[in-house]
Design a protein around this motif. Sequence first.
Motif, PDB file in Angstrom:
ATOM      1  N   LEU A   7       1.208  -1.709  -0.568  1.00 20.70           N
ATOM      2  CA  LEU A   7      -0.155  -0.102   0.119  1.00 20.70           C
ATOM      3  C   LEU A   7       0.875   1.558   0.118  1.00 20.70           C
ATOM      4  O   LEU A   7       2.028   1.359   0.574  1.00 20.70           O
ATOM      5  N   VAL A   8       0.681   2.428  -0.643  1.00 19.66           N
ATOM      6  CA  VAL A   8       1.365   3.386  -0.250  1.00 19.66           C
ATOM      7  C   VAL A   8       0.429   4.614  -0.407  1.00 19.66           C
ATOM      8  O   VAL A   8      -0.611   4.400  -0.887  1.00 19.66           O
ATOM      9  N   LEU A   9       0.727   5.858   0.532  1.00 18.66           N
ATOM     10  CA  LEU A   9      -0.307   6.204   0.844  1.00 18.66           C
ATOM     11  C   LEU A   9       0.386   7.370  -0.163  1.00 18.66           C
ATOM     12  O   LEU A   9       1.565   8.182  -0.142  1.00 18.66           O
ATOM     13  N   CYS A  10      -0.992   8.734  -0.484  1.00 21.43           N
ATOM     14  CA  CYS A  10      -0.381   9.859  -1.085  1.00 21.43           C
ATOM     15  C   CYS A  10      -1.107  10.823  -0.751  1.00 21.43           C
ATOM     16  O   CYS A  10      -2.373  10.911   0.265  1.00 21.43           O
ATOM     17  N   THR A  74      -5.386   5.921   0.180  1.00 18.15           N
ATOM     18  CA  THR A  74      -4.457   5.181  -0.411  1.00 18.15           C
ATOM     19  C   THR A  74      -4.769   3.860  -0.944  1.00 18.15           C
ATOM     20  O   THR A  74      -5.486   3.677  -1.767  1.00 18.15           O
ATOM     21  N   PHE A  75      -3.603   4.121  -2.017  1.00 15.43           N
ATOM     22  CA  PHE A  75      -3.128   2.848  -3.380  1.00 15.43           C
ATOM     23  C   PHE A  75      -2.697   1.654  -3.280  1.00 15.43           C
ATOM     24  O   PHE A  75      -1.637   1.307  -2.301  1.00 15.43           O
ATOM     25  N   PHE A  76      -2.917   1.226  -4.135  1.00 14.05           N
ATOM     26  CA  PHE A  76      -2.456  -0.326  -4.058  1.00 14.05           C
ATOM     27  C   PHE A  76      -1.317  -0.401  -5.024  1.00 14.05           C
ATOM     28  O   PHE A  76      -1.373   0.656  -6.241  1.00 14.05           O
ATOM     29  N   ALA A  81       1.540   8.060 -11.270  1.00 15.38           N
ATOM     30  CA  ALA A  81       1.466   9.582 -10.558  1.00 15.38           C
ATOM     31  C   ALA A  81       0.871  10.752  -9.681  1.00 15.38           C
ATOM     32  O   ALA A  81       0.271  10.601  -9.862  1.00 15.38           O
ATOM     33  N   GLN A  82       2.085  10.950  -8.970  1.00 17.32           N
ATOM     34  CA  GLN A  82       0.936  12.108  -8.034  1.00 17.32           C
ATOM     35  C   GLN A  82       0.505  13.051  -9.061  1.00 17.32           C
ATOM     36  O   GLN A  82      -0.048  13.568  -8.590  1.00 17.32           O
ATOM     37  N   VAL A  89      -7.907  15.144  -8.817  1.00 15.29           N
ATOM     38  CA  VAL A  89      -8.593  16.430  -7.665  1.00 15.29           C
ATOM     39  C   VAL A  89      -8.773  17.452  -8.173  1.00 15.29           C
ATOM     40  O   VAL A  89      -9.911  18.317  -8.151  1.00 15.29           O
ATOM     41  N   LEU A  90      -8.309  18.188  -8.831  1.00 14.24           N
ATOM     42  CA  LEU A  90      -8.401  19.448  -9.506  1.00 14.24           C
ATOM     43  C   LEU A  90      -9.276  19.341 -10.265  1.00 14.24           C
ATOM     44  O   LEU A  90     -10.483  20.582 -10.805  1.00 14.24           O
ATOM     45  N   GLN A  91      -8.988  18.602 -11.292  1.00 12.23           N
ATOM     46  CA  GLN A  91     -10.481  17.997 -12.417  1.00 12.23           C
ATOM     47  C   GLN A  91     -11.747  18.353 -11.548  1.00 12.23           C
ATOM     48  O   GLN A  91     -13.223  18.650 -12.064  1.00 12.23           O
ATOM     49  N   GLY A  92     -11.794  17.475 -10.482  1.00  7.40           N
ATOM     50  CA  GLY A  92     -13.271  17.343  -9.936  1.00  7.40           C
ATOM     51  C   GLY A  92     -13.256  18.472  -9.018  1.00  7.40           C
ATOM     52  O   GLY A  92     -14.517  18.169  -8.157  1.00  7.40           O
TER      53      GLY A  92
END
Length: 161
Positions: A7-10, A74-76, A81-82, A89-92
Amino acid sequence: MGEKAELVLCEVWLQILDQPFAEALKDKTSPQSQRLRGQLTRWLTTVLRPLQTFGQVVVEKFQPDPLTARVTATFFSPTPAQALVQGCVLQGLRALRETEGLSVQMVIPDLASGQPDTFIPCYAVALIILGLLFLVLTLVLVSVCLGQRCLPERQAGPLTL
């Protein structure tokens, strides 16, 4: 035995523009905190779900001046890429205003902002100091070399008074 998923946290920082900070937001169990956490979680889950390895969103905390939320997605593995996550996020952001009534902008913490969890790693500080020491040493050596060339050479001979 099965293989464990990595798991990788962003981390994403969201500044909420149309609400003042309230002390109740510090308490995760308060109705105001739960409502805002729910809005942000629902929206970010919808925005990030299309990314193939998306797992979940957690609103970690709120901080004052201005009201800012620290959110962890959280991503698997393999992780997107960040820049891709930030782009989603910006588009939403406009959809968040339309669906949840929140005016939010994404902020990227930097050293000048005073946001927590921003730091310069020790090795970077050491490299900066070494670079400065090298620069000072170079300047000293150059000035010594130039100083020796600028002084007139002494000629051997009788001293005249």
